[in-house]
Write a protein that holds these residues in place. Sequence first.
Motif, PDB file in Angstrom:
ATOM      1  N   ARG A  55       0.832  -1.212   0.000  1.00 29.59           N
ATOM      2  CA  ARG A  55       0.000   0.000   0.000  1.00 29.59           C
ATOM      3  C   ARG A  55       0.859   1.251   0.000  1.00 29.59           C
ATOM      4  NH1 ARG A  55      -3.705  -3.038   3.820  1.00 29.59           N
ATOM      5  NH2 ARG A  55      -2.363  -2.235   5.462  1.00 29.59           N
ATOM      6  N   ASP A  56       1.922   1.236   0.805  1.00 31.92           N
ATOM      7  CA  ASP A  56       2.818   2.396   0.860  1.00 31.92           C
ATOM      8  C   ASP A  56       3.468   2.658  -0.494  1.00 31.92           C
ATOM      9  OD1 ASP A  56       2.181   2.744   3.508  1.00 31.92           O
ATOM     10  OD2 ASP A  56       4.002   1.775   4.269  1.00 31.92           O
ATOM     11  N   LEU A  57       3.832   1.610  -1.189  1.00 33.23           N
ATOM     12  CA  LEU A  57       4.429   1.758  -2.516  1.00 33.23           C
ATOM     13  C   LEU A  57       3.452   2.433  -3.480  1.00 33.23           C
ATOM     14  CD1 LEU A  57       6.902   1.122  -4.289  1.00 33.23           C
ATOM     15  CD2 LEU A  57       5.860  -1.084  -4.792  1.00 33.23           C
ATOM     16  N   LEU A  58       2.190   2.012  -3.440  1.00 33.93           N
ATOM     17  CA  LEU A  58       1.161   2.628  -4.281  1.00 33.93           C
ATOM     18  C   LEU A  58       0.961   4.098  -3.924  1.00 33.93           C
ATOM     19  CD1 LEU A  58      -1.494  -0.237  -4.437  1.00 33.93           C
ATOM     20  CD2 LEU A  58       0.016   0.525  -6.278  1.00 33.93           C
ATOM     21  N   ILE A  59       0.987   4.407  -2.644  1.00 27.50           N
ATOM     22  CA  ILE A  59       0.814   5.797  -2.213  1.00 27.50           C
ATOM     23  C   ILE A  59       1.980   6.654  -2.694  1.00 27.50           C
ATOM     24  CG2 ILE A  59       0.798   7.309  -0.176  1.00 27.50           C
ATOM     25  CD1 ILE A  59      -0.897   5.071   1.190  1.00 27.50           C
ATOM     26  N   LEU A  60       3.202   6.146  -2.551  1.00 30.14           N
ATOM     27  CA  LEU A  60       4.374   6.903  -3.009  1.00 30.14           C
ATOM     28  C   LEU A  60       4.284   7.195  -4.502  1.00 30.14           C
ATOM     29  CD1 LEU A  60       7.246   5.084  -1.082  1.00 30.14           C
ATOM     30  CD2 LEU A  60       6.406   7.409  -0.679  1.00 30.14           C
ATOM     31  N   ARG A  61       3.860   6.216  -5.256  1.00 27.82           N
ATOM     32  CA  ARG A  61       3.832   6.366  -6.714  1.00 27.82           C
ATOM     33  C   ARG A  61       2.648   7.201  -7.197  1.00 27.82           C
ATOM     34  NH1 ARG A  61       6.689   6.749 -11.261  1.00 27.82           N
ATOM     35  NH2 ARG A  61       5.645   5.792 -13.003  1.00 27.82           N
ATOM     36  N   TYR A  62       1.456   6.898  -6.712  1.00 22.45           N
ATOM     37  CA  TYR A  62       0.259   7.487  -7.307  1.00 22.45           C
ATOM     38  C   TYR A  62      -0.343   8.648  -6.522  1.00 22.45           C
ATOM     39  CZ  TYR A  62       0.801   3.455 -10.216  1.00 22.45           C
ATOM     40  OH  TYR A  62       1.326   2.520 -11.063  1.00 22.45           O
ATOM     41  N   ASP A  63      -0.118   8.706  -5.217  1.00 24.72           N
ATOM     42  CA  ASP A  63      -0.626   9.846  -4.464  1.00 24.72           C
ATOM     43  C   ASP A  63       0.430  10.943  -4.384  1.00 24.72           C
ATOM     44  OD1 ASP A  63      -2.618  11.191  -2.784  1.00 24.72           O
ATOM     45  OD2 ASP A  63      -1.162  10.865  -1.175  1.00 24.72           O
ATOM     46  N   GLN A  64       1.650  10.548  -4.053  1.00 28.85           N
ATOM     47  CA  GLN A  64       2.715  11.539  -3.936  1.00 28.85           C
ATOM     48  C   GLN A  64       3.378  11.837  -5.278  1.00 28.85           C
ATOM     49  OE1 GLN A  64       5.367  10.590  -0.708  1.00 28.85           O
ATOM     50  NE2 GLN A  64       3.674  10.134   0.680  1.00 28.85           N
ATOM     51  N   GLY A  65       3.130  11.004  -6.287  1.00 35.02           N
ATOM     52  CA  GLY A  65       3.626  11.256  -7.630  1.00 35.02           C
ATOM     53  C   GLY A  65       5.129  11.106  -7.780  1.00 35.02           C
ATOM     54  N   LEU A  66       5.753  10.291  -6.936  1.00 40.69           N
ATOM     55  CA  LEU A  66       7.196  10.103  -7.027  1.00 40.69           C
ATOM     56  C   LEU A  66       7.549   9.218  -8.210  1.00 40.69           C
ATOM     57  CD1 LEU A  66       8.155   9.500  -3.271  1.00 40.69           C
ATOM     58  CD2 LEU A  66       8.164  11.644  -4.556  1.00 40.69           C
ATOM     59  N   SER A  67       8.691   9.485  -8.790  1.00 41.76           N
ATOM     60  CA  SER A  67       9.177   8.645  -9.890  1.00 41.76           C
ATOM     61  C   SER A  67       9.749   7.353  -9.305  1.00 41.76           C
ATOM     62  CB  SER A  67      10.272   9.379 -10.662  1.00 41.76           C
ATOM     63  OG  SER A  67      11.440   9.507  -9.864  1.00 41.76           O
TER      64      SER A  67
END
Length: 166
Positions: A118-130
């Motif tokens: 879940r944290d990985l998804l949040i980093l990528r899609y909510d926080q928009g990190l590359s």
Amino acid sequence: MTFGGDMRLDQYEAFLVELSTELQRYLVSRGARPETAADICQDVFVKALEMDLALPPDKPRGYLYRVAWSTYLDHYRRERRYRELVAQYLVPNQREQVNQQTTGQLAFPFQKLRPKERDLLILRYDQGLSIKEIAMRLGRRPGAVKMRLRRVHQKLKRLMGSEWHE
């Protein structure tokens, strides 16, 4: 070996490298992240190789531009779908709601994910990190992050079944 008349193999390879750079610049100018553009260009050339397509130097540009653009659109739609799902079911201020919600058909698959997923998804899609930024934050290689993200995507698709609209 020659291609298209007098073009030698090393010239053809240089031409393809130049074309790949040109395609990447095109995709970035249309809104793609540089790393996404590079991945898409790699995919486009792999598709061309898998099709056993010998591209004469005077013909491939239009075809490869169309394939690159349609591949980018597919990628963009998939990314947008993940952003919407993450915003709805995983954004930190909504996590408690997800954990309490037992009747929601789409919430269930997100409950089945491990916290790291879940944290990985949040980093990528909510926080928009590359991918590169996530890798630095997690102390992993970008390739490992990319693979973990792909596995989480596959797990979600499996868990969501017919509810997944890609």
